[in-house]
Design an enzyme around this catalytic site. Structure first.
Site, PDB file in Angstrom:
ATOM      1  N   HIS A 267       0.311 105.416 137.854  1.00 52.84           N
ATOM      2  CA  HIS A 267      -0.870 105.408 138.721  1.00 52.84           C
ATOM      3  C   HIS A 267      -1.034 104.053 139.411  1.00 52.84           C
ATOM      4  CE1 HIS A 267      -2.448 108.730 135.825  1.00 52.84           C
ATOM      5  NE2 HIS A 267      -1.440 109.137 136.560  1.00 52.84           N
TER       6      HIS A 267
ATOM      7  N   HIS B   9      -2.785 115.587 141.992  1.00 55.62           N
ATOM      8  CA  HIS B   9      -2.428 114.542 141.031  1.00 55.62           C
ATOM      9  C   HIS B   9      -0.924 114.506 140.784  1.00 55.62           C
ATOM     10  CE1 HIS B   9      -2.888 111.526 137.985  1.00 55.62           C
ATOM     11  NE2 HIS B   9      -1.934 112.171 137.335  1.00 55.62           N
TER      12      HIS B   9
ATOM     13  N   HIS C 267       8.068 113.354 135.746  1.00 51.60           N
ATOM     14  CA  HIS C 267       8.524 111.980 135.950  1.00 51.60           C
ATOM     15  C   HIS C 267      10.047 111.844 135.859  1.00 51.60           C
ATOM     16  CE1 HIS C 267       4.430 110.661 136.017  1.00 51.60           C
ATOM     17  NE2 HIS C 267       4.191 111.166 134.828  1.00 51.60           N
TER      18      HIS C 267
HETATM   19 ZN   LIG Z   1      -0.472 110.997 136.432  1.00 56.03          ZN
END
Ligand SMILES: [Zn+2]
Length: 291
Positions: free
Chosen positions: A81, A240, A267
């Site tokens: 983030h 998000h 990720h």
């Molecule tokens: Zn996240």
């Protein structure tokens, strides 16, 4: 071909404090200006010698559900983030001084970092930002989850995310697509918070993870919707996931010009795409070597 934009840094320092969602540890993050071509560098000021960890994909280490870096003995955790905020605001050169390994979870979004960075002011530098232009279709993953990069139409980068939690969950299926400029990022992506199902939260707690984190700190869904919380956007979860993807793509250390389409990608796959793009020379153009 459009001329690459100028590099940017911040005009002063800015700090964000909080605690890590995984570890529960208090942490202070201080953003500091950096010279052109330095990139984003984390500095562990709590360790002897203040070791530096460049935010580059070659320093990424695999951890479940988050993005972590390690350089020699020092590491930083849950950086996605912070990286999304820097990347989304086109801040290319910045030192991120931290006194713990895990970044603060704050409200689960990138907004607290964006507000701090905007408060410090953003300044242009002389040097141009290197770019890597996607020259051919590149697809990674399998039928369940995949990510691909395609040449951009009209030199404008576009980002798509397809989220699929199954029809029998309140998250369901969502798609979000956008170009990304700092203004779009601030408005449409930065406020979007991390999320999970109640069962996932209970499983993490049973593993001894996240005891300090409350349901109000992020979006935890039961069968009806978020527990003790309200969505900021109807499709906040897909937004998000796109925010996370931008944070991971920022580990390229250069602008990636192309169309990026992700289907249930996380990720690990995002980072594999970055590795493939940064490592690839054939069919791509790099204004300046990214290494
Ligand atoms: Zn996240």
């Amino acid at each position: 071909m459009e001329t690459p934009r100028r590099q940017r840094t911040i005009g002063g320092t800015a700090a964000v404090t909080g605690f890590g969602f995984w570890s529960g540890r208090d942490v202070r993050v201080e953003f500091r200006p950096a010279e052109a071509d330095q990139g984003i560098v984390f500095v562990r000021c709590d360790l002897p010698g203040c070791p530096r960890i460049p935010a580059r994909v070659e320093h990424r280490v695999e951890q479940p559900r988050r993005t972590s870096l390690r350089c020699q003995a020092a590491g930083v955790d849950m950086i996605e983030h912070v990286m999304a905020a820097l990347g989304g605001l086109w801040i290319d050169n910045c030192e991120v001084w931290v006194d713990q390994s895990e970044m603060p979870g704050c409200d689960g979004s990138a907004l607290p970092f964006v507000e701090a960075l905007d408060g410090a002011g953003i300044v242009e530098q002389e040097a141009r930002r290197p770019q890597r232009v996607v020259g051919r279709l590149l697809r990674l993953g399998d039928g369940q989850s995949w990510i691909e990069a395609r040449p951009a139409a009209g030199n404008q980068s576009l980002f798509h995310y397809h989220l699929d939690y199954g029809q029998d969950t309140p998250i369901g299926r969502q798609t979000y697509q956008t170009a990304v400029t700092p203004d779009i990022f601030r408005r449409d992506l930065a406020p979007c918070r991390t999320f999970m199902l109640k069962g996932e939260a209970e499983w993490l707690l049973a593993q001894g993870i996240g005891h300090r984190t409350r349901a109000q700190d992020l979006l935890v869904y039961n069968g009806h919707g978020p527990i003790e919380n309200r969505e900021r956007f109807r499709d906040e979860c897909a937004r998000h996931k796109l925010l996370d993807m931008l944070g991971d793509l920022a580990l390229a250390g250069c602008d990636l010009v192309g169309q990026f389409v992700a289907h249930r990608s996380g990720h690990r796959l995002n980072a594999e795409l970055v590795r493939a793009l940064v490592g690839e020379s054939e069919g791509t153009t790099c204004w300046k070597r990214c290494a």
